[in-house]
Write an enzyme that holds these catalytic residues in place. Structure first.
Site, PDB file in Angstrom:
ATOM      1  N   GLY A 184       0.819  -1.221   0.000  1.00 54.14           N
ATOM      2  CA  GLY A 184       0.000   0.000   0.000  1.00 54.14           C
ATOM      3  C   GLY A 184       0.847   1.263   0.000  1.00 54.14           C
ATOM      4  O   GLY A 184       0.414   2.313   0.477  1.00 54.14           O
ATOM      5  N   ASP A 204       1.413  -2.628  -4.392  1.00 53.86           N
ATOM      6  CA  ASP A 204       0.215  -1.796  -4.256  1.00 53.86           C
ATOM      7  C   ASP A 204      -0.787  -2.186  -5.339  1.00 53.86           C
ATOM      8  O   ASP A 204      -0.419  -2.367  -6.501  1.00 53.86           O
ATOM      9  CB  ASP A 204       0.599  -0.319  -4.378  1.00 53.86           C
ATOM     10  N   ILE A 229      -2.706  -7.454  -1.844  1.00 50.16           N
ATOM     11  CA  ILE A 229      -2.215  -8.262  -0.716  1.00 50.16           C
ATOM     12  C   ILE A 229      -3.081  -9.504  -0.494  1.00 50.16           C
ATOM     13  O   ILE A 229      -2.655 -10.450   0.151  1.00 50.16           O
ATOM     14  CB  ILE A 229      -2.118  -7.464   0.609  1.00 50.16           C
ATOM     15  N   THR A 282      -5.145   1.534  13.501  1.00 50.99           N
ATOM     16  CA  THR A 282      -5.788   2.821  13.757  1.00 50.99           C
ATOM     17  C   THR A 282      -6.372   2.892  15.169  1.00 50.99           C
ATOM     18  O   THR A 282      -6.779   1.859  15.719  1.00 50.99           O
ATOM     19  CB  THR A 282      -6.927   3.031  12.731  1.00 50.99           C
ATOM     20  N   ASP A 283      -6.449   4.092  15.705  1.00 43.74           N
ATOM     21  CA  ASP A 283      -7.081   4.269  17.028  1.00 43.74           C
ATOM     22  C   ASP A 283      -8.593   4.013  16.956  1.00 43.74           C
ATOM     23  O   ASP A 283      -9.248   3.893  17.996  1.00 43.74           O
ATOM     24  CB  ASP A 283      -6.794   5.660  17.607  1.00 43.74           C
ATOM     25  N   GLU A 284      -9.150   3.913  15.742  1.00 49.17           N
ATOM     26  CA  GLU A 284     -10.603   3.717  15.624  1.00 49.17           C
ATOM     27  C   GLU A 284     -11.036   2.339  16.111  1.00 49.17           C
ATOM     28  O   GLU A 284     -12.211   2.115  16.390  1.00 49.17           O
ATOM     29  CB  GLU A 284     -11.065   3.957  14.183  1.00 49.17           C
ATOM     30  N   ALA A 312     -14.237  -2.113  12.335  1.00 45.39           N
ATOM     31  CA  ALA A 312     -14.395  -3.539  12.668  1.00 45.39           C
ATOM     32  C   ALA A 312     -13.467  -4.388  11.798  1.00 45.39           C
ATOM     33  O   ALA A 312     -12.912  -5.391  12.267  1.00 45.39           O
ATOM     34  CB  ALA A 312     -15.849  -3.966  12.489  1.00 45.39           C
ATOM     35  N   ASN A 329      -5.853  10.174  13.817  1.00 44.01           N
ATOM     36  CA  ASN A 329      -6.185  10.836  12.541  1.00 44.01           C
ATOM     37  C   ASN A 329      -4.969  11.566  11.995  1.00 44.01           C
ATOM     38  O   ASN A 329      -4.375  12.395  12.693  1.00 44.01           O
ATOM     39  CB  ASN A 329      -7.327  11.837  12.743  1.00 44.01           C
ATOM     40  N   PRO A 344     -19.043  20.268   3.898  1.00 43.72           N
ATOM     41  CA  PRO A 344     -20.115  19.557   4.598  1.00 43.72           C
ATOM     42  C   PRO A 344     -19.676  19.057   5.983  1.00 43.72           C
ATOM     43  O   PRO A 344     -18.967  18.065   6.104  1.00 43.72           O
ATOM     44  CB  PRO A 344     -20.398  18.364   3.667  1.00 43.72           C
TER      45      PRO A 344
END
Ligand code: TYD
Length: 334
Positions: A7, A33, A60, A124-126, A150, A177, A203
């Site tokens: 990537g 990639d 991948i 990621t922190d998500e 998820a 982020n 937006p």
């Protein structure tokens, strides 16, 4: 030293490759990639002629492509390849499961087969989900709430399971982020900057009081490099900027930086489904092994606005074709 970066035509991956080639003179990099919509060869124009860089087009999720990219061996794999945009994961989740979970599985199998010494999963922190107070630590439970987060959590769990089950030499970074040059203009900061340059509205989802912790891409790339070289195998490291801001604060800075007005340009639109209110991570563990972010947020943001202003030739072609279809699907009904 030879590393496989996957990537590497994306936002964080391309910035990482540029940094690693510059700062590790003995290093060569193979970049695998798939060239999806977000993988852009223009992100690495400046390194593509380097004898220490080789590009291989492939997914991948395809074991043969991964084998071909590894060739007669690599010392490390750093996996940036992922579907990353929450809004797209709401419209069309399947690609997220395929790349972020199954693709990760294919890479883990390749690490075993080729006896690769280190595998770093860029996460990621998500994955921690909505954090109403305090800061997530690496051993906190995962409560992802979007198809994107998820899927990333599923990838992380596979990586950690391979460490436990097979002793596969893995590391995980969970970044906050990220912003900076070469970010595809679907994400908050480059979308808003490019709209504002064009005198278009921006937006803002819902009340715009959601909080994200912003990290400059150079700090993020340095964090990944540091964990790859100094992290303890089997461990997770949070990599966060320490710059919590509401989306309205970000919008105000971007509007001011582009010489526009809030009143004329801000549109509050229907909120994102399942929108996480706040992310926040504790970065003590990464700091304890010697990494810390150094880019002051207001300076980094100003430089980023200036980069988008100076590099219209990079982003303008991206905001056509596929992007316009996506933009319509994502925003027209709002
Ligand atoms: P984004 O850049 O998509 O990152 P993430 O959802 O992974 O944190 O969004 C950052 C924040 O900005 C998030 O709270 C959603 C919000 N946002 C908007 O208000 N409007 C937009 O058009 C976009 C893309 C994001």
């Amino acid at each position: 030293m030879r590393w496989l970066v996957t990537g590497g035509l994306g936002f964080i991956g391309s910035n990482f490759i540029r940094l690693a080639l510059r700062e590790r003179p003995g290093l060569s990099i193979v970049n695998l990639d798939a060239m999806t919509y977000a993988g852009n060869p223009a992100n690495l124009r400046d390194v593509e002629t380097s004898p220490r860089y080789r590009f291989v087009k492939g997914d991948i999720g395809d074991p043969a492509a991964v084998d071909a990219a590894i060739g007669d061996g690599v010392d490390a794999i750093v996996n940036f390849a992922a579907e990353t945009h929450v809004d797209r994961s709401i419209l069309d989740p399947e690609a997220f499961l395929r790349t972020d979970i199954l693709g990760t599985h294919v890479l883990l199998e390749a690490v075993r087969k080729h006896d690769v010494a280190r595998y770093l999963q860029v996460s990621t922190d998500e994955v921690y989900g909505d954090v109403s107070e305090g800061e997530s630590r690496e051993d906190d439970p995962l409560r992802p709430r979007s198809p994107y987060s998820a899927s990333k959590a599923g990838g992380d769990m596979q990586v950690l399971a391979y460490w436990t089950t097979f002793g596969t030499p893995v590391l995980v970074t969970r970044g906050s982020n990220t912003y900076g040059p070469y970010q595809y203009p679907e994400k908050l900061i480059p979308l808003f900057v490019s709209n504002l340059i064009d005198d278009q509205p921006v937006p803002v989802y819902g009340d715009g009081l959601q909080i994200r912790d912003w990290l400059h891409v150079d700090d993020h790339a340095r964090g990944i490099l540091h964990v790859l070289e100094h992290g303890a195998l089997g461990e997770i490291y949070n990599v966060g900027g320490g710059n919590p801001r509401t989306n309205m604060e970000i919008t105000q800075l971007l509007v001011d930086g582009c010489g526009r007005s809030m009143q004329a340009h801000v549109r509050h639109v229907e909120d994102r489904a399942g929108h996480d209110r706040r992310y926040a991570i504790d970065t003590a563990k990464a700091r304890a092994i010697g990494w810390a972010p150094v880019v002051p947020f207001e300076d980094g943001l100003r430089a980023t606005i200036a980069w988008y202003q100076a590099n219209e030739a990079w982003w303008r072609p991206l905001k056509s074709g596929e992007f316009l279809d996506y933009y319509k699907r994502q925003y027209a009904h709002r």
